[in-house]
Enzyme design. Structure first.
Site, PDB file in Angstrom:
ATOM      1  N   SER A 125      -1.641  -0.880   3.858  1.00 16.66           N
ATOM      2  CA  SER A 125      -2.402   0.110   4.620  1.00 16.66           C
ATOM      3  C   SER A 125      -2.830  -0.439   5.973  1.00 16.66           C
ATOM      4  O   SER A 125      -2.906   0.313   6.945  1.00 16.66           O
ATOM      5  CB  SER A 125      -3.613   0.608   3.829  1.00 16.66           C
ATOM      6  N   GLU A 126      -3.124  -1.761   6.047  1.00 16.72           N
ATOM      7  CA  GLU A 126      -3.366  -2.406   7.340  1.00 16.72           C
ATOM      8  C   GLU A 126      -2.901  -3.846   7.336  1.00 16.72           C
ATOM      9  O   GLU A 126      -2.877  -4.506   6.285  1.00 16.72           O
ATOM     10  CB  GLU A 126      -4.860  -2.390   7.728  1.00 16.72           C
ATOM     11  N   THR A 127      -2.553  -4.299   8.531  1.00 17.67           N
ATOM     12  CA  THR A 127      -2.322  -5.717   8.803  1.00 17.67           C
ATOM     13  C   THR A 127      -3.252  -6.117   9.935  1.00 17.67           C
ATOM     14  O   THR A 127      -3.379  -5.400  10.928  1.00 17.67           O
ATOM     15  CB  THR A 127      -0.857  -5.982   9.182  1.00 17.67           C
ATOM     16  N   PHE A 181      -5.937   8.303   2.649  1.00 22.17           N
ATOM     17  CA  PHE A 181      -5.699   7.713   3.972  1.00 22.17           C
ATOM     18  C   PHE A 181      -4.383   8.209   4.568  1.00 22.17           C
ATOM     19  O   PHE A 181      -3.539   7.431   5.001  1.00 22.17           O
ATOM     20  CB  PHE A 181      -5.707   6.182   3.844  1.00 22.17           C
TER      21      PHE A 181
END
Length: 280
Positions: A45-47, A207
């Protein structure tokens, strides 16, 4: 040359639980396009991309597989545990697009972030109708003690509290409809919560703006929820509570939230992170 990308899962001690994040400990020299490509390749979902500064502080950028985001709590916890395991525990200052975020990592590698000053606003009635329609929920599913609102602690999140755990567990939403509404409002996730008791809440966070159906642990939303509960005078006496998230996905996560008397000082969210090895 492509930098090393670490993979950590935040708000858990089990690599199969929590919310995974990519971490690049030194992203100096990477272009925006390169960061976006890396985040898309990682697929979490994020880096988080750390850019060390001459003054010892850190600039941080966060990318989902689809776009850059202003702030991400779980990737911050993951990145700072990874950073502390190489540089040693301590107090760190992060410069994000949302503002200055302080993080402390203790000797047990528990990380605590202190959010930017939070804000809470009313949720427009038409927007609530749009969210509920996309979720396929109804107004009588909601908790009458915790009215819908929009809260910010680095990113904006509508807070929708439901009356039962069963309602929270039954989540089969219209991805495209919710994504379109969220994009038009600049919301990052929808923070769906059920309060078990004063110290215990359960959360789910769709999300779609990041191309992810659901986030298993959402640190920025946890901080925003702390500010929301403070504004509703619904905090326990010690102003601390625990969020259980990700259980419905098979990725259990635990987030601990501590709300100061003056929320302008920032809401604190704590958890640890574990490296995800090959085959985990």
């Amino acid at each position: 040359m492509t930098p090393a990308v670490l993979r950590y899962s935040a708000f858990t001690t089990d690599p199969s639980g929590g919310n995974p994040a990519g971490v690049v400990l030194d992203a100096r020299g990477l272009s925006d396009d390169a960061m976006q490509r890396i985040a898309a390749d990682v697929g979490y979902s994020e880096t988080a991309f750390l850019l060390p500064r001459a003054d010892g502080e850190l600039d941080v950028r966060y990318f989902s597989p689809l776009a850059e985001v202003s702030f991400c709590g779980h990737a911050t916890i993951a990145a700072m545990v990874a950073h502390a395991r190489r540089q040693g525990p301590g107090d760190f200052v992060l410069h994000t697009q949302a503002g200055r975020v302080r993080v402390t990592v203790d000797a047990g590698f528990i990380a605590t972030l202190t959010s930017v000053p939070p804000r809470v606003e009313a949720l427009d009635a038409a927007d609530l109708d749009g969210v509920l329609a996309a979720l396929r929920w109804h107004r009588d599913d909601l908790d009458p003690v915790l009215p819908p609102a929009v809260a910010y602690a680095g990113a904006w999140h509508p807070v929708i509290a439901v009356a039962t755990r069963a309602r929270l567990a039954d989540l089969h939403y219209d991805f495209d409809a919710l994504a379109a509404l969220m994009a038009s409002r600049g919301w990052t996730t929808i923070n769906l919560v059920w309060r078990e008791d004063a110290h215990t809440l359960h959360a789910r966070n769709p999300f779609p703006p990041g191309g992810v159906v659901e986030d298993p642990a959402t640190g920025a939303a946890a901080a925003a929820l702390g500010a929301y509960l403070a504004g509703q005078d619904q905090l326990p006496d010690d102003r601390r509570f625990t969020i259980h998230q990700g259980h419905d996905l098979g990725c259990p996560s635990v987030l601990r939230v501590d709300v100061p008397v003056d929320v302008r000082d920032g809401v604190r969210v704590s958890g640890t992170a574990v490296e995800i090895g090959v085959g985990d």
